[in-house]
Design a protein around this motif. Structure first.
Motif, PDB file in Angstrom:
ATOM      1  N   GLY A  25      33.613  44.957  36.556  1.00  0.00           N
ATOM      2  CA  GLY A  25      34.621  45.465  37.486  1.00  0.00           C
ATOM      3  C   GLY A  25      35.496  44.365  38.070  1.00  0.00           C
ATOM      4  O   GLY A  25      35.369  43.186  37.717  1.00  0.00           O
ATOM      5  N   HIS A  26      36.384  44.758  38.975  1.00  0.00           N
ATOM      6  CA  HIS A  26      37.401  43.849  39.511  1.00  0.00           C
ATOM      7  C   HIS A  26      37.083  43.354  40.918  1.00  0.00           C
ATOM      8  O   HIS A  26      37.757  42.478  41.438  1.00  0.00           O
ATOM      9  CB  HIS A  26      38.778  44.534  39.487  1.00  0.00           C
ATOM     10  CG  HIS A  26      39.273  44.744  38.093  1.00  0.00           C
ATOM     11  ND1 HIS A  26      39.910  43.754  37.361  1.00  0.00           N
ATOM     12  CD2 HIS A  26      39.180  45.822  37.265  1.00  0.00           C
ATOM     13  CE1 HIS A  26      40.195  44.211  36.152  1.00  0.00           C
ATOM     14  NE2 HIS A  26      39.769  45.462  36.073  1.00  0.00           N
ATOM     15  N   GLU A  27      36.065  43.916  41.525  1.00  0.00           N
ATOM     16  CA  GLU A  27      35.706  43.466  42.870  1.00  0.00           C
ATOM     17  C   GLU A  27      35.097  42.078  42.828  1.00  0.00           C
ATOM     18  O   GLU A  27      34.322  41.767  41.902  1.00  0.00           O
ATOM     19  CB  GLU A  27      34.664  44.417  43.468  1.00  0.00           C
ATOM     20  CG  GLU A  27      35.271  45.515  44.307  1.00  0.00           C
ATOM     21  CD  GLU A  27      34.172  46.214  45.085  1.00  0.00           C
ATOM     22  OE1 GLU A  27      34.282  46.272  46.299  1.00  0.00           O
ATOM     23  OE2 GLU A  27      33.209  46.657  44.451  1.00  0.00           O
ATOM     24  N   THR A  28      35.386  41.285  43.829  1.00  0.00           N
ATOM     25  CA  THR A  28      34.789  39.949  43.904  1.00  0.00           C
ATOM     26  C   THR A  28      33.479  40.025  44.703  1.00  0.00           C
ATOM     27  O   THR A  28      33.208  41.024  45.378  1.00  0.00           O
ATOM     28  CB  THR A  28      35.730  38.960  44.627  1.00  0.00           C
ATOM     29  OG1 THR A  28      35.858  39.386  45.986  1.00  0.00           O
ATOM     30  CG2 THR A  28      37.106  38.923  43.963  1.00  0.00           C
ATOM     31  N   LEU A  29      32.711  38.924  44.642  1.00  0.00           N
ATOM     32  CA  LEU A  29      31.463  38.892  45.408  1.00  0.00           C
ATOM     33  C   LEU A  29      31.767  38.911  46.915  1.00  0.00           C
ATOM     34  O   LEU A  29      30.997  39.481  47.690  1.00  0.00           O
ATOM     35  CB  LEU A  29      30.623  37.674  45.018  1.00  0.00           C
ATOM     36  CG  LEU A  29      29.148  37.761  45.414  1.00  0.00           C
ATOM     37  CD1 LEU A  29      28.442  38.926  44.726  1.00  0.00           C
ATOM     38  CD2 LEU A  29      28.424  36.453  45.128  1.00  0.00           C
ATOM     39  N   ALA A  30      32.909  38.326  47.289  1.00  0.00           N
ATOM     40  CA  ALA A  30      33.308  38.367  48.714  1.00  0.00           C
ATOM     41  C   ALA A  30      33.567  39.817  49.135  1.00  0.00           C
ATOM     42  O   ALA A  30      33.227  40.212  50.258  1.00  0.00           O
ATOM     43  CB  ALA A  30      34.551  37.505  48.937  1.00  0.00           C
ATOM     44  N   ASP A  31      34.161  40.623  48.239  1.00  0.00           N
ATOM     45  CA  ASP A  31      34.364  42.059  48.549  1.00  0.00           C
ATOM     46  C   ASP A  31      33.012  42.738  48.742  1.00  0.00           C
ATOM     47  O   ASP A  31      32.833  43.545  49.661  1.00  0.00           O
ATOM     48  CB  ASP A  31      35.093  42.790  47.406  1.00  0.00           C
ATOM     49  CG  ASP A  31      36.514  42.289  47.180  1.00  0.00           C
ATOM     50  OD1 ASP A  31      37.137  41.832  48.148  1.00  0.00           O
ATOM     51  OD2 ASP A  31      36.989  42.370  46.025  1.00  0.00           O
ATOM     52  N   VAL A  32      32.064  42.430  47.844  1.00  0.00           N
ATOM     53  CA  VAL A  32      30.741  43.051  47.929  1.00  0.00           C
ATOM     54  C   VAL A  32      30.078  42.651  49.253  1.00  0.00           C
ATOM     55  O   VAL A  32      29.515  43.495  49.954  1.00  0.00           O
ATOM     56  CB  VAL A  32      29.853  42.630  46.732  1.00  0.00           C
ATOM     57  CG1 VAL A  32      28.437  43.177  46.880  1.00  0.00           C
ATOM     58  CG2 VAL A  32      30.468  43.093  45.416  1.00  0.00           C
TER      59      VAL A  32
END
Ligand code: DQA
Length: 149
Positions: A25-32
């Protein structure tokens, strides 16, 4: 039981969003991490969110969690399939452990079908994308609440 939860991430997950986005996917770990912090506040949990490309660092965080935490969410990434040392560390931890994989490891190469960590995990989430982290936190909050009741 402590309402502190460790959320641990293994190798290459620092590249989330850039790494094979058709799989992860396109989410970053910071988003998570941000989504986990928002949900944790809602659930009355405190979280320590970490990522490392080094096995020893992940083991040290599990040892820290032994002293303080009411649960662990772990995506051990490739160490899932190789690390007896992470399994051994988790076996020293008494509270619930939920294993998370962003992709459905069972739909992928055969070497990803084996998980050492699953021998210890109380639950396993795979293939639900980064939402798996949220679901794991909800489950841990429920288990911690049940234990406190
Ligand atoms: C992963 C699956 C592993 O097989 C892989 O090595 C990873 C990520 C996942 O989240 O889908 O790095 O744990």
């Amino acid at each position: 039981m402590s309402r502190l939860v460790y959320v641990l991430n293994g190798p290459n997950l620092n590249l989330l969003g850039k790494r094979q986005p058709h799989i992860y996917g396109h989410e970053t770990l910071a988003d998570v991490e941000r989504d986990c912090q928002v949900l944790a506040a809602e659930l009355g949990l405190q979280i320590r969110f970490h990522q490392s490309n080094r096995e020893c660092e992940i083991i040290d965080w599990i040892h820290q969690a032994r002293e303080t935490a009411g649960g662990i969410v772990i995506n051990p990434a490739a160490f899932t399939h190789t690390s007896v040392a992470i399994l051994d560390a988790l076996n020293t931890f008494d509270a619930p452990v939920i294993e998370v994989h962003i992709s459905n490891v069972h739909k992928r190469e055969e070497f990803r079908h084996r998980s050492f960590v699953s021998l210890r995990a109380d639950g396993v989430i795979a293939g639900l994308g980064t939402q798996g982290y949220q679901l794991a936190l909800r489950r841990l909050a429920r288990l911690i609440d049940e234990k406190a009741a």
